[in-house]
Design a protein around this motif. Structure first.
Motif, mmCIF file in Angstrom:
data_model
loop_
_atom_site.group_PDB
_atom_site.id
_atom_site.type_symbol
_atom_site.label_atom_id
_atom_site.label_comp_id
_atom_site.label_asym_id
_atom_site.label_seq_id
_atom_site.Cartn_x
_atom_site.Cartn_y
_atom_site.Cartn_z
ATOM 1 N N ARG A 92 38.393 58.569 52.843
ATOM 2 C CA ARG A 92 37.976 59.056 54.403
ATOM 3 C C ARG A 92 36.834 60.168 54.499
ATOM 4 N N ALA A 93 35.978 59.655 53.544
ATOM 5 C CA ALA A 93 34.933 60.775 53.493
ATOM 6 C C ALA A 93 33.708 60.135 54.428
ATOM 7 N N TRP A 94 33.552 60.252 55.732
ATOM 8 C CA TRP A 94 32.773 59.492 56.511
ATOM 9 C C TRP A 94 31.348 59.938 56.546
ATOM 10 N N ARG A 95 31.171 61.050 56.274
ATOM 11 C CA ARG A 95 29.706 61.198 56.236
ATOM 12 C C ARG A 95 28.927 60.679 55.081
ATOM 13 N N PRO A 96 29.595 60.821 53.629
ATOM 14 C CA PRO A 96 29.025 59.997 52.590
ATOM 15 C C PRO A 96 28.890 58.609 52.904
ATOM 16 N N PHE A 97 30.018 58.034 53.374
ATOM 17 C CA PHE A 97 30.128 56.601 53.677
ATOM 18 C C PHE A 97 29.031 56.167 54.714
ATOM 19 N N VAL A 98 28.975 56.781 55.757
ATOM 20 C CA VAL A 98 27.621 56.451 56.546
ATOM 21 C C VAL A 98 26.285 56.559 55.946
ATOM 22 N N THR A 99 26.217 57.690 55.273
ATOM 23 C CA THR A 99 24.894 58.101 54.758
ATOM 24 C C THR A 99 24.644 56.925 53.633
ATOM 25 N N ASN A 100 25.526 56.520 52.849
ATOM 26 C CA ASN A 100 25.141 55.842 51.798
ATOM 27 C C ASN A 100 24.866 54.408 52.413
ATOM 28 N N LEU A 101 25.447 53.863 53.479
ATOM 29 C CA LEU A 101 25.097 52.591 54.055
ATOM 30 C C LEU A 101 23.906 52.782 54.660
ATOM 31 N N ALA A 102 23.648 53.760 55.422
ATOM 32 C CA ALA A 102 22.609 53.962 56.432
ATOM 33 C C ALA A 102 21.050 54.080 55.283
ATOM 34 N N LEU A 103 21.285 54.788 54.271
ATOM 35 C CA LEU A 103 20.130 54.908 53.443
ATOM 36 C C LEU A 103 20.028 53.476 52.633
ATOM 37 N N THR A 104 21.070 52.741 52.248
ATOM 38 C CA THR A 104 20.593 51.661 51.432
ATOM 39 C C THR A 104 19.991 50.536 52.441
ATOM 40 N N LEU A 105 20.516 50.439 53.701
ATOM 41 C CA LEU A 105 20.080 49.433 54.658
ATOM 42 C C LEU A 105 18.643 50.081 55.214
ATOM 43 N N GLY A 106 18.573 51.119 55.491
ATOM 44 C CA GLY A 106 17.568 51.990 56.200
ATOM 45 C C GLY A 106 16.201 52.074 55.323
ATOM 46 N N LEU A 107 16.380 51.821 53.902
ATOM 47 C CA LEU A 107 15.373 51.982 53.143
ATOM 48 C C LEU A 107 14.941 50.766 52.325
ATOM 49 N N GLY A 108 16.358 50.009 52.142
ATOM 50 C CA GLY A 108 16.134 48.792 51.527
ATOM 51 C C GLY A 108 15.439 47.768 52.298
ATOM 52 N N LEU A 109 15.640 47.467 53.684
ATOM 53 C CA LEU A 109 15.207 46.427 54.445
ATOM 54 C C LEU A 109 13.688 46.897 54.699
ATOM 55 N N PRO A 110 13.241 47.935 54.957
ATOM 56 C CA PRO A 110 11.810 48.290 55.239
ATOM 57 C C PRO A 110 10.936 48.010 53.586
ATOM 58 N N ALA A 111 11.564 48.319 52.583
ATOM 59 C CA ALA A 111 11.122 48.094 51.369
ATOM 60 C C ALA A 111 10.805 46.624 51.217
ATOM 61 N N VAL A 112 11.822 45.478 51.263
ATOM 62 C CA VAL A 112 11.558 44.328 51.377
ATOM 63 C C VAL A 112 10.292 43.938 52.065
#
Length: 120
Positions: A92-112
């Motif tokens: 139930r570590a919500w901040r790292p949960f959201v941060t991990n997904l947001a960074l992965t998608l937020g950086l990965g999609l623009p990188a592609v």
């Protein structure tokens, strides 16, 4: 799939997998974020490289098996991302949960997209 394609995938993976290992070890030894940062880095870099390869017009037959499938497939890791995210969810570590997904998608999609844009 031709036997030569399988060998190209193998050759790309032989570079991608050790590189992933080295990035993970470096992140563990030099940052507090550890393996989570390593996973983020390899996934974003792999996304960029895959975008570059996918955008190359009239690409050679060997490029996608070698780089797109072999190298990027061995470098990137959805399973580790899923596991790390699951651990945050269980704890139930919500901040790292959201941060991990947001960074992965937020950086990965623009990188592609950027990689594809640069070569198409």
């Amino acid at each position: 799939m031709r036997a030569s394609d399988a060998l190209l995938v193998l050759a790309g993976a032989a570079v991608g997998a050790p590189l992933r290992f080295l990035v993970d070890r470096w992140a563990r030894e030099h940052t507090r974020a550890g393996t989570i940062l390593g996973t983020l880095v390899v996934n974003v870099v792999g996304s960029f490289v895959l975008g570059v390869v996918s955008g190359v017009p009239h690409t050679a037959d060997w490029l996608m098996p070698l780089v797109g499938i072999g190298f990027c497939g061995a470098l990137t890791t959805f399973s580790t991302l899923a596991f790390e995210t699951w651990v945050f969810l269980e704890e139930r570590a919500w901040r790292p949960f959201v941060t991990n997904l947001a960074l992965t998608l937020g950086l990965g999609l623009p990188a592609v997209w950027l990689g594809y844009l640069l070569t198409s």
